[in-house]
Design a protein around this motif. Structure first.
Motif, PDB file in Angstrom:
ATOM      1  N   HIS B 380       0.862  -1.183   0.000  1.00 18.21           N
ATOM      2  CA  HIS B 380       0.000   0.000   0.000  1.00 18.21           C
ATOM      3  C   HIS B 380       0.896   1.231   0.000  1.00 18.21           C
ATOM      4  O   HIS B 380       1.891   1.266   0.722  1.00 18.21           O
ATOM      5  N   ILE B 383       2.226   2.679   3.307  1.00 16.59           N
ATOM      6  CA  ILE B 383       3.187   1.981   4.173  1.00 16.59           C
ATOM      7  C   ILE B 383       4.595   2.434   3.823  1.00 16.59           C
ATOM      8  O   ILE B 383       5.001   2.399   2.669  1.00 16.59           O
ATOM      9  N   LYS B 385       7.327   1.820   6.214  1.00 22.37           N
ATOM     10  CA  LYS B 385       8.329   1.115   7.021  1.00 22.37           C
ATOM     11  C   LYS B 385       8.080  -0.389   6.955  1.00 22.37           C
ATOM     12  O   LYS B 385       7.012  -0.826   6.535  1.00 22.37           O
ATOM     13  N   GLU B 386       9.059  -1.097   7.392  1.00 18.86           N
ATOM     14  CA  GLU B 386       8.983  -2.550   7.491  1.00 18.86           C
ATOM     15  C   GLU B 386       7.628  -2.984   8.071  1.00 18.86           C
ATOM     16  O   GLU B 386       7.211  -2.462   9.121  1.00 18.86           O
ATOM     17  N   SER B 387       6.941  -3.909   7.399  1.00 20.05           N
ATOM     18  CA  SER B 387       5.627  -4.327   7.884  1.00 20.05           C
ATOM     19  C   SER B 387       5.249  -5.671   7.297  1.00 20.05           C
ATOM     20  O   SER B 387       5.709  -6.048   6.218  1.00 20.05           O
ATOM     21  N   GLN B 388       4.402  -6.356   8.018  1.00 16.86           N
ATOM     22  CA  GLN B 388       3.970  -7.671   7.523  1.00 16.86           C
ATOM     23  C   GLN B 388       3.030  -7.534   6.331  1.00 16.86           C
ATOM     24  O   GLN B 388       2.713  -8.502   5.672  1.00 16.86           O
ATOM     25  N   TYR B 389       2.559  -6.318   6.079  1.00 16.62           N
ATOM     26  CA  TYR B 389       1.645  -6.125   4.972  1.00 16.62           C
ATOM     27  C   TYR B 389       2.367  -5.856   3.652  1.00 16.62           C
ATOM     28  O   TYR B 389       1.748  -5.616   2.639  1.00 16.62           O
TER      29      TYR B 389
END
Lengths: 679, 638
Positions: B380, B383, B385-389
């Motif tokens: 998306h 987002i 930063k580092e993310s599980q998404y």
């Protein structure tokens, strides 16, 4: 010259009536024979449509000036004097049947031209006739009860240039009966009952040998030597299960020969379908019937799994069907309003837009400044935050595209505890109607990832409003958007669908469509109604703003973007290969498919094609491509004429875009598809 | 030092207030509302500078920004003038008078050109204009007698005022960002970008500022150093949207660079649509066949997505392992085949494209232990930063990566991609046509010298050449932007090349123009007004229509100091051009506006513009020259 007797059956006198014998000489021409025949019959009527059919040779004697000698007719010839136009039952893409007077003496191509002219379908070269899938004898009784729209009374001569009257071609506007037929042709049909889909699906999926045999006996023309499937290995059968279209090419009629020549009798049933999957110059304004029927064909192809699509695609198709059904039920007037009025309306609309400086009139601006809002006590739950266990109640305010919440209503004038902007977020329902659980699941994008938030509403009413607002806001629209009310409405109707009350389920009212009738049996079986409804609603809300025409076009667009779109399959055996393979014929290419795995092995494009030849003696098609690539194959399940016609037909279709003129180059079509008959 | 500058800005804003209020006094009271909105507008512009704080701006940025502000200012004036006119028109409302707009407008432009010069008193600027109303129209009274009643007229005026005020309020909502763009040589430029501007607009703007070759590969892209991501913006995207997603402390950058993969699919469609074929066949593809492929896949009723399928490595959620899976691309999303399931029926949706963008991942072998460095990412846009998404995928080679990323772009953007390409192509062709022409005519310094003179004498870095550009922007308001033309039409040999396009050429290019403005000298002055008076669009927010870039179109001299850092006060004109990285000093006008701006160049405007500047005593006590002096001082201190 010797005088001899020629006996001719007069079809109009009935099958039992003895043939009439006229005495002729070999130099008498056909016209003369007919004259003598009519005189002798002593029947006074209009014979202008009648012609002589030579039964043994299966051919028409259509040249009145040819002598009997030139035609090769001797005393043993069995001739039948009959009308060239006869009634034909025609299954339309929408599944309904009409009775029309079709030409039995001209080529099928010509016959289709005539039928399409009457039905007001432009670009008739894209359609053709095929024999229906055999239905079991037991069903015959039920078939009789099916409604048949009779168009045989429409005089063919009146069908000239389609001048519109009352929004429909003049020949449909004659009587309420024909007006009804036109409406049937130009408005999408309501969703079929899921049982009906399953019923149609079953005969096609169980491709048993007996079934195929029965079809063979039915097609009793001598040129169509159709090999039986008994020789095919079991893997072919499994392939057939997944590709029903595989069997269809068998049934396409030869477009260069007449209906009579292909064994079609008066009142026989044939299907009218789009055969070539390139739909030139679609113009919704003139193509009401064409667009609707094409949509119907596409819809049935998807419902019957003729073409594979994924679950996500199926839900989108379902959402579009739901929308189309709703629109075609609610605004039938839109289709029958006169085009002149449409023009005027659109012109006025244009004018308004121009005057309106891009839609920013003072009134609009004022409205924007005083945007509506939603205010309610709701419960919020953030799964990730440990501080908030379970749902907690706050005073919520929805304004523009954000949600703010406060400790209580009284504090709502101050600073909110938090404000959440919903633009670009994902909205999903988390609803259990029976359990009275109405939650909205929000996935809100943030720099660190997506934040999961649940909003819990008290009742359906509240849920519908907040859900609609969330959905609009996620697309960057505010509550002031005109679609807000309709959005609420659709959420309500989908909630109603999830009601597990069986009584509401069985009585299918207009706004309570069974979602199972919007998807193929595969997904019908996979999901329960309450699982299916949210999925379809989710897809539906992306298309809910489309007009009927736009929704139809969108449906066709997605259909045409499917990877397997436009493929017609034939089982062939390539030269030098020992096993059967499948040849897929697409509008722009041929593909070779491995039967065992179902993988595409090779693709050849038409625009690299140098030439193709058909050896009619050994029934082999040989194609040469650029770069000295040669392929040759024999057809296993279909006559090579059908493959030849497909390739020639697609090449003909591709020539249309370059030709600016609207006239159909029939001669070219015949040259490309005719085969040895054309020479 | 910075305080000085800040003070200067607030000063400037006050000045604008004054300007607008003075206008209001002259015409109608509600103008005051417009002035406040104007102020809001600018404060918003600064408030939104979360991309970069004003204090961090380098001096060259500062120059550019000043230029932008001045453009805004003059555009506002221009608009106000147009509004005035409208008011007058409403009063007169005599259909038998087709002439007025033209006559009127001839006053507008000079007035404009003077306002932007730093030395002319702002209030006096409008006196000629105000005077002009009375003499140039048949005096207001007679028509008023013809009118049914004074009340009607007043009601009309009142409603107009309300409308105007509302427009102003709306305009105040328009978001603006100050964006620093990193050029391919490592230098940077600062632009003000309006939320209505597309990437295409900004590119056009940059083309003018850099005089690059304008080929279709030029693109704006964003980088995210934290995630090691890079993505080329699509030309139809709004630039402000993705930038708004950046965090306050973001180290993300906007790059202006050539990206060959941007439109590769239209140049060599076979590599994407027939990717399974052998390399040689693809290389030997005939042009005709390529065209056919593009036609087949992009010109039909629906856009066809390349049928990609292959094994990609998927980064497991928050784990260091990458797992191979068989992925397929369809128009509706990316799917994968679960182990042991069939490819046709059991596809599982991996991602759909509505809410994600596709990014290139850089050096993931190191960062995430990827099997190769050829990775792409779906996330998306919000987002950061580092993310599980975030979904990370890795390809075997760079070619597969290009295939997938391009395929996803086709699925996501569909027809817009092709439309963008066609626009870019038309633009590139037009520019190359101009370049061909200008190389043959480099020895005509007359136009360029006037510009440099103006610059040198006015010491105005940046805003000096604005007046002539202003009309351009206004022409842009006319609904259809000038159609880009194939070179053949532009190229016909002209004996005299000083004024780049002959009037004839112009009339060809702008079919709508000749009828309204005969190609005479007078035309030049008439240009801005008619669209304004005829078209309600002119009521819309200040300077730019969405078709055109907002910041002050492209003063050549303004750009020079940026790349060059030539010490400010009075640089020698010659040096300026040599210093700049411009291969051919471009006497022809900036490419994007070629058709229209050519008209302006032919005009005797430059002299008009320079006159007031020369007349003004350098170092006079007024605000603008003070500003200039302050900046010079600042530079000297460094």
């Amino acid at each position: 010259m010797a005088v001899w007797d020629l006996s001719v059956t007069l079809e109009d006198l009935g099958a039992e009536a003895p043939p009439i014998t006229v005495s002729v000489t070999s130099d008498l021409h056909i016209g003369g024979v007919i004259l003598k025949l009519v005189e002798k019959s002593q029947v006074r009527r209009d014979w202008s449509d009648h012609a002589l059919w030579w039964e043994q040779k299966q051919q028409w004697l259509l040249r009145p000036s040819w002598t009997l000698e030139k035609c090769g007719i001797h005393a043993d010839a069995r001739l039948i004097f009959m009308p060239q136009h006869k009634a034909l039952k025609l299954g339309l893409p929408n599944g309904l049947t009409i009775r029309v007077r079709a030409c039995f003496s001209g080529s099928v191509f010509r016959t289709v031209l005539g039928i399409c002219k009457m039905l007001n379908i432009r670009r008739p070269e894209e359609l053709s006739l095929l024999r229906p899938v055999e239905e079991k004898k037991k069903k015959k009784d039920k078939d009789l009860s099916e409604e048949v729209y009779d168009l045989t009374d429409v005089p063919l001569t009146s069908v000239s240039r389609p001048c519109l009257y009352n929004g429909m071609p003049a020949h449909f506007a004659d009587s309420p009966k024909t007006e009804k037929v036109y409406k049937m042709l130009s408005v999408p049909q309501p969703a079929p009952a899921p049982e009906a889909i399953a019923k149609l699906y079953r005969p096609a999926s169980i491709v048993d040998k007996a079934h195929i045999h029965s079809r063979c006996t039915h097609t009793h023309t001598h040129t169509h030597t159709i090999s039986t499937f008994t020789s095919l290995c079991s893997c072919l059968l499994s392939f057939l299960l997944t590709h029903i279209t595989l069997a269809t090419p068998l049934r396409w009629l030869d477009s260069s020969r007449s209906l009579m020549q292909q064994g079609v009798q008066e009142n026989d049933r044939l299907w009218l379908r789009f055969k070539y999957y390139c739909f030139h110059d679609m113009e919704p304004k003139y193509d009401a019937v064409r667009l609707t029927q094409l949509y119907e064909q596409a819809r049935w192809a998807i419902l019957l799994e003729d073409i594979d699509c994924t679950e996500e695609e199926m839900m989108l198709f379902g959402g579009l069907q739901y929308h189309i059904n709703k629109l075609s039920l609610s605004e039938p007037q839109a289709m029958t309003s006169t085009p002149a009025m449409d023009d005027l309306d659109s012109a006025l609309q244009c004018l308004e837009v121009k005057l309106d400086v891009g839609g920013s009139s003072p009134q609009d601006l004022l409205d924007n400044l005083t945007a509506p809002e939603l205010n309610d006590y709701l419960k919020i739950f953030r799964p990730k935050r440990l501080t908030l266990k379970g749902y907690k109640q706050y005073w919520f305010k929805f304004k523009d595209d954000s949600i703010s919440y406060y400790k209580s209503k009284e504090e709502s004038l101050g600073e909110p505890i938090q404000q959440i902007n919903l633009k670009g977020c994902e909205v999903a329902p988390d609803v259990n109607v029976a359990g009275q659980k109405f939650c909205i699941r929000l996935l809100i994008p943030a720099p660190e990832g997506m934040n999961e938030v649940y909003l819990r509403c008290e009742n359906e009413e509240q849920y519908s409003r907040w859900m609609a607002a969330c959905r609009l806001a996620s697309k960057g629209k505010s509550l002031a958007d005109t679609s807000f009310q309709s959005e609420i409405q659709s959420i309500r109707s989908f909630l109603a669908m999830q009601q597990t009350n069986p009584s509401t389920n069985s009585s299918q009212t207009d706004d309570n469509i069974n979602t199972h009738s919007l998807v193929s049996p595969r997904y019908s079986k996979k999901y329960k109604t309450k699982q299916l409804a949210p999925k379809i609603l989710d897809a539906y809300q992306n298309v809910a703003q489309l007009s009927l025409t736009d929704a139809l076009l969108r449906f066709l667009q997605i259909w045409q973007a499917l990877p397997d779109f436009g493929l017609s399959f034939v089982v062939v055996r390539f030269k030098g290969s020992r096993k059967d393979e499948v040849l897929g014929i697409a509008p722009n290419r041929l593909i070779r498919i491995d039967l065992g795995v179902g993988d595409v092995v090779k693709t050849w494009r038409y625009n690299n094609m140098r030439q193709w030849n058909v050896n009619w003696d050994i029934r082999q098609v040989a194609i040469e491509f650029d770069g000295n690539v040669n392929i040759a194959f024999c057809c296993v399940t279909a006559d090579c004429k059908i493959v030849h016609e497909f390739i020639g037909g697609y090449i003909f279709m591709s020539t249309r875009s370059r030709e600016q003129s609207d006239t159909l180059n029939e001669e070219l079509f015949h040259k490309l598809t005719g085969g040895h008959e054309a020479l | 030092m910075m305080d000085d500058i800040d003070a200067m800005f607030s000063n400037l804003l006050g000045e604008m207030d004054l300007l607008t209020q003075s206008l209001g006094v002259e015409t109608l009271p509600p103008e005051s509302s417009s002035s406040t909105s104007k102020e809001v507008n600018f404060t918003m512009g600064f408030a939104d500078m979360n991309v970069e704080s004003l204090n961090e701006l380098e001096e060259n940025d500062f120059d550019a920004l000043m230029a932008d502000l001045m453009a805004d200012l003059s555009a506002t004036e221009n608009k106000l003038v147009a509004e005035l006119e409208e008011q007058k028109d409403a009063k007169v409302a005599n259909p038998d008078l087709p002439a007025p707009p033209r006559e009127l407008s001839s006053y507008v432009v000079p007035s404009l050109s003077t306002t932007t010069s730093p030395d002319t008193g702002l209030n006096t600027t409008y006196t000629p204009l105000a005077d002009s109303h009375i003499p140039s129209f048949s005096p207001p009274q007679p028509p008023q007698h013809e009118k049914p009643s004074m009340e009607d007229v007043e009601a009309q005026i009142k409603s107009d005022k309300i409308k105007l005020a509302l427009e102003k309020l709306k305009e105040a909502k328009v978001k603006k960002l100050v964006v620093k763009v990193v050029m391919n040589d490592g230098s940077s430029k600062t632009l003000m970008v309006d939320e209505r501007q597309t990437v295409r607009d900004v590119l056009d703007n940059l083309f003018e500022k850099t005089h690059c070759d304008c080929n279709v590969d030029w693109s704006l892209s964003e980088t995210n150093p934290e995630l090691q991501l890079e993505r080329g913006f699509e030309d139809h995207e709004n630039l402000v949207d993705p930038l708004s997603a950046w965090t306050r402390d973001s180290e993300n950058k906007v790059l202006f660079q050539e990206r060959t993969e941007k439109y590769e699919v239209f140049k060599n469609p076979q590599n994407f649509y027939l990717w399974k074929k052998d390399k040689k066949t693809l290389k030997d593809m005939k042009d005709r066949d390529k065209e056919l492929l593009v036609e087949e896949n992009f010109c039909g009723p629906s856009i066809i997505v390349p049928d990609l399928e292959g094994v990609l490595y998927l980064r497991e959620d928050n784990k260091k392992s990458w797992k191979p899976r068989l992925f397929l691309l369809r128009a509706s999303g990316i799917y994968y085949v679960p182990k042991g399931k069939s490819k046709t029926r059991d596809l599982v949706c991996f991602v759909q494209f509505d809410n994600v963008n596709v990014y290139y991942g850089k050096e993931y072998k190191n960062k995430y232990k990827a099997p190769t460095d050829f990775c792409f990412v779906l996330k998306h846009p919000q987002i950061q930063k580092e993310s599980q998404y975030i979904k990370y995928l890795c390809c075997d080679d760079s070619w597969m990566m290009t295939l997938w990323v391009t395929g996803i772009r086709i699925a996501k953007y569909g027809k817009s991609l092709y439309e963008n390409y066609k626009t870019s192509m038309a633009k590139a062709q037009l520019t190359s046509a101009w370049n061909n022409r200008s190389t043959t005519t480099t020895s005509t310094p007359s136009t360029s010298s006037t510009i440099t003179n103006a610059k040198a004498s006015g010491k105005a870095n940046g805003y000096a050449p604005q007046p002539p550009e202003e009309p351009v922007a206004n022409i842009g308001i006319e609904p259809p932007p000038p159609p880009p033309l194939p070179p053949a039409q532009i190229l016909p040999p002209h004996p005299t090349v000083k004024r780049s396009p002959s009037p004839n050429a112009t009339t060809k290019k702008l079919p709508s123009l000749p009828t309204k403005y005969p190609p005479s000298q007078a035309t030049i002055f008439n240009l801005p007004a008619p669209p304004l008076s005829q078209d309600d669009i002119s009521f819309l927010p200040p300077p730019p229509d969405s078709d055109f870039p907002l910041p002050p179109p492209p003063p050549d001299p303004a750009f020079c100091p940026v790349t060059n850092r030539v010490p400010k006060p009075a640089p020698p004109p010659r040096q300026l051009y040599m210093g700049a990285d411009v291969p051919a000093p471009p006497p022809p006008p900036p490419p994007s506006f070629t058709p229209t701006s050519s008209v302006i160049k032919t005009a005797p405007l430059p002299p008009k513009r320079t006159t007031p500047m020369q007349a003004a005593p350098p170092g006079g006590g007024d605000f603008m020259s003070e500003l200039a002096r302050a900046m010079a001082k600042k530079r000297a201190n460094q």
